[in-house]
Design a protein around this motif. Structure first.
Motif, short mmCIF file in Angstrom:
data_model
loop_
_atom_site.label_atom_id
_atom_site.label_comp_id
_atom_site.label_asym_id
_atom_site.label_seq_id
_atom_site.Cartn_x
_atom_site.Cartn_y
_atom_site.Cartn_z
N LYS A 296 0.83 -1.20 0.00
CA LYS A 296 0.00 0.00 0.00
C LYS A 296 0.87 1.25 0.00
CE LYS A 296 -3.85 2.23 2.42
NZ LYS A 296 -4.75 2.19 3.59
N LEU A 297 0.50 2.19 -0.87
CA LEU A 297 1.20 3.47 -0.96
C LEU A 297 0.17 4.58 -0.80
CD1 LEU A 297 3.25 2.59 -4.18
CD2 LEU A 297 4.12 2.56 -1.85
N ASP A 298 0.40 5.50 0.17
CA ASP A 298 -0.61 6.53 0.37
C ASP A 298 -0.09 7.83 0.97
OD1 ASP A 298 -0.05 5.64 2.89
OD2 ASP A 298 -2.09 5.00 3.38
N ASP A 299 1.18 7.89 1.42
CA ASP A 299 1.60 9.11 2.11
C ASP A 299 2.98 9.61 1.71
OD1 ASP A 299 2.94 7.01 3.17
OD2 ASP A 299 2.74 7.63 5.26
N LEU A 300 3.61 9.02 0.75
CA LEU A 300 4.92 9.46 0.29
C LEU A 300 4.83 9.94 -1.15
CD1 LEU A 300 7.27 6.67 1.71
CD2 LEU A 300 7.03 9.01 2.56
N ASN A 301 5.59 10.98 -1.48
CA ASN A 301 5.64 11.37 -2.89
C ASN A 301 6.67 10.52 -3.63
OD1 ASN A 301 8.23 12.54 -2.47
ND2 ASN A 301 7.31 14.49 -1.92
N TRP A 302 6.69 10.66 -4.96
CA TRP A 302 7.54 9.78 -5.77
C TRP A 302 9.02 9.97 -5.47
CZ3 TRP A 302 7.04 5.42 -7.98
CH2 TRP A 302 7.95 4.99 -8.95
N ALA A 303 9.44 11.21 -5.22
CA ALA A 303 10.85 11.46 -4.90
C ALA A 303 11.25 10.75 -3.61
CB ALA A 303 11.10 12.96 -4.80
N ASP A 304 10.36 10.72 -2.63
CA ASP A 304 10.66 10.04 -1.37
C ASP A 304 10.80 8.53 -1.59
OD1 ASP A 304 10.56 12.43 -0.03
OD2 ASP A 304 8.43 12.23 0.50
N LEU A 361 10.62 1.85 3.29
CA LEU A 361 9.68 2.97 3.19
C LEU A 361 9.31 3.50 4.56
CD1 LEU A 361 7.33 1.74 0.31
CD2 LEU A 361 9.21 3.36 0.16
N ALA A 362 9.12 2.58 5.53
CA ALA A 362 8.76 3.00 6.89
C ALA A 362 9.89 3.81 7.52
CB ALA A 362 8.44 1.78 7.74
N ARG A 363 11.14 3.37 7.35
CA ARG A 363 12.27 4.10 7.91
C ARG A 363 12.39 5.48 7.28
NH1 ARG A 363 16.89 -0.69 7.79
NH2 ARG A 363 15.93 -2.02 9.41
N TYR A 364 12.18 5.52 5.98
CA TYR A 364 12.29 6.82 5.31
C TYR A 364 11.14 7.73 5.73
CZ TYR A 364 13.98 9.99 1.72
OH TYR A 364 14.52 11.07 1.06
N ARG A 365 9.98 7.13 6.00
CA ARG A 365 8.84 7.91 6.48
C ARG A 365 9.17 8.52 7.85
NH1 ARG A 365 5.59 4.05 6.21
NH2 ARG A 365 4.88 4.38 4.06
N GLU A 366 9.81 7.73 8.73
CA GLU A 366 10.23 8.24 10.03
C GLU A 366 11.25 9.36 9.87
OE1 GLU A 366 11.68 4.98 12.28
OE2 GLU A 366 9.73 3.95 12.41
N PHE A 367 12.17 9.16 8.92
CA PHE A 367 13.19 10.18 8.68
C PHE A 367 12.55 11.49 8.20
CE2 PHE A 367 15.69 12.25 5.30
CZ PHE A 367 16.76 12.72 6.05
N ILE A 368 11.57 11.36 7.32
CA ILE A 368 10.89 12.55 6.81
C ILE A 368 10.14 13.26 7.93
CG2 ILE A 368 9.03 13.34 5.29
CD1 ILE A 368 11.57 12.77 3.80
N ASN A 369 9.48 12.47 8.79
CA ASN A 369 8.73 13.07 9.91
C ASN A 369 9.66 13.80 10.87
OD1 ASN A 369 6.28 12.13 8.90
ND2 ASN A 369 6.39 10.20 10.07
N LYS A 370 10.80 13.17 11.19
CA LYS A 370 11.76 13.82 12.10
C LYS A 370 12.31 15.10 11.46
CE LYS A 370 13.31 9.63 14.50
NZ LYS A 370 14.47 8.73 14.75
N TRP A 371 12.55 15.03 10.17
CA TRP A 371 13.09 16.22 9.48
C TRP A 371 12.08 17.36 9.51
CZ3 TRP A 371 11.78 18.85 4.91
CH2 TRP A 371 12.73 19.75 4.44
N HIS A 372 10.79 17.02 9.31
CA HIS A 372 9.74 18.04 9.39
C HIS A 372 9.63 18.61 10.80
CE1 HIS A 372 8.28 17.84 5.35
NE2 HIS A 372 7.95 16.56 5.41
N ASP A 373 9.76 17.74 11.82
CA ASP A 373 9.71 18.21 13.20
C ASP A 373 10.85 19.18 13.50
OD1 ASP A 373 7.47 16.68 13.61
OD2 ASP A 373 8.56 14.99 14.52
N LEU A 374 12.05 18.84 13.00
CA LEU A 374 13.19 19.72 13.22
C LEU A 374 12.99 21.06 12.52
CD1 LEU A 374 16.17 17.18 12.83
CD2 LEU A 374 15.36 18.28 14.94
#
Length: 389
Positions: A296-304, A361-374
């Protein structure tokens, strides 16, 4: 008895000579004779008639063309006799012979083109040596249509060197500007006739895409081209992969497998050398291959998604499958992907399973979330600093 009968034209006896050259030579000779007669007639009229030089030229040309405006006419006996001679010898005889030779030359040229014996004046063109054993006509049509759709190749001439099509190319090929020469790649005269030395690209097709023995013929042709220092312009088809090293040793630019149903691979090897290696890999499991992952793909863009798979050493994302089972290639990089599957180019010997892809994908999703938080935290600190007195 017709024992001593002479031919209409003496050169017809010299069957070993090129008729095209003989006809052109005869036409030049007739033109020179006609020009000499015209000059002589102009001088006669100018001398014996009370006319200027221009008027003499005018009356001579209107006479030879049988127009006869009547504004000027010879009045002396000498002028009238010479005018009669120029009308019969020049206008009727010489012009008739010249027109007859021109028509004969046109028929000769057309016959030579149909037989594949006409030598074109070509430069910066594509030479294709050999014809596929099966479906050659369709292969050439698809190749020509593909190559002509590429910028800078819209009008490139394409010549086929083959012993096929002895009665002429099919209409479908002739209509798209493809021509041929009846010969073989192992003949030095044939390579010279198709101007291989001035070609932009030379393609040597396998005579039989299913028979490894055809590599012997291909190697002989490639060797001749290498001797002419044309290896860096040459693309050859190799049936047996074990023979690739031999072609590389000759200095051949590109060696690919014969894939008749996809001439696009050959087109890519012509216009983008090296890309054919990537395309060949897509057709086998020896090195890399496209693999489908259902997830399932629903919350990442293609570049991610592309970055996540590359960073975790899984492979290169090629496309995704949307909710309607449509394969979407090259989506926008900032487009949020919603779908149920991925097509990924992976290593064939170590193909990752779907769990590894999901973890990446899950790890990269966590990385993206942490980056947004920072980013948000940094923005808040900056706002606080600007609000303090």
């Amino acid at each position: 008895m017709l024992r001593n009968r002479r031919p209409l034209n003496p050169e017809h006896q010299a069957t070993h000579l090129p008729m095209g050259g003989l006809i052109r030579h005869r036409m030049k000779r007739l033109f020179l004779i006609l020009a000499g007669l015209l000059v002589l007639q102009i001088l006669v009229i100018w001398t014996v008639e009370d006319l200027t030089l221009f008027e003499s030229v005018w009356i001579t040309m209107t006479t030879i063309s049988t127009v006869g405006y009547g504004d000027f006419a010879p009045k002396t006996y000498a002028g009238r006799i010479s005018t009669i001679l120029i009308m019969f010898v020049g206008a009727i005889t010489m012009l008739t012979l010249i027109i007859s030779d021109y028509i004969e030359y046109r028929f000769y040229r057309r016959e030579r083109i149909l037989m594949g014996k006409w030598i074109y004046k070509m430069n910066d063109h594509i030479v294709i040596i050999n014809t596929p054993k099966h479906g050659g006509e369709q292969y050439f049509i698809r190749f020509a249509s593909q190559i002509r759709g590429i910028p800078d190749y819209e009008t490139i001439p394409i010549m086929i060197l083959t012993r096929q099509f002895p009665t002429g190319l099919p209409t479908e090929l002739s209509d798209i500007g493809v021509v041929h020469y009846h010969g073989a790649g192992f003949e030095a005269e044939s390579l010279k006739a198709v101007h291989a030395g001035s070609a932009r690209h030379i393609i040597v097709l396998a005579a039989d895409e299913a028979d490894p023995y055809s590599d012997s013929l291909t190697f002989d042709i490639a060797h001749r081209l290498a001797e002419l220092n044309l290896g860096n312009h040459t693309i050859v088809e190799c049936v047996n992969d074990d023979n690739r090293a031999r072609f590389k040793a000759l200095g051949i630019r590109t060696t690919i497998r014969p894939v008749r149903t996809y001439p696009e691979i050959m087109v890519r090897s012509v216009v983008a050398p090296g890309s054919e290696k990537v395309l060949e890999d897509l057709f086998n499991y020896e090195h890399d291959h496209p693999h489908r992952y259902d997830l399932k793909l629903d919350d990442l863009n293609w570049a991610d998604i592309v970055s996540a798979l590359v960073r975790h050493g899984i492979g290169t994302a090629l496309a995704f499958i949307d909710a309607d089972n449509e394969v979407v290639c090259h989506p926008s990089t900032d487009q949020v992907v919603e779908g149920k599957g991925l097509i990924v180019l992976v290593n064939s010997s170590e193909t990752p399973d779907v769990q590894l892809v999901e973890e990446a994908l899950a790890r990269y999703r966590e990385f993206i979330n942490k980056w947004h938080d920072l980013q948000e935290q940094a923005a808040k600190e900056e706002n606080s600093a600007t609000q303090c007195p």
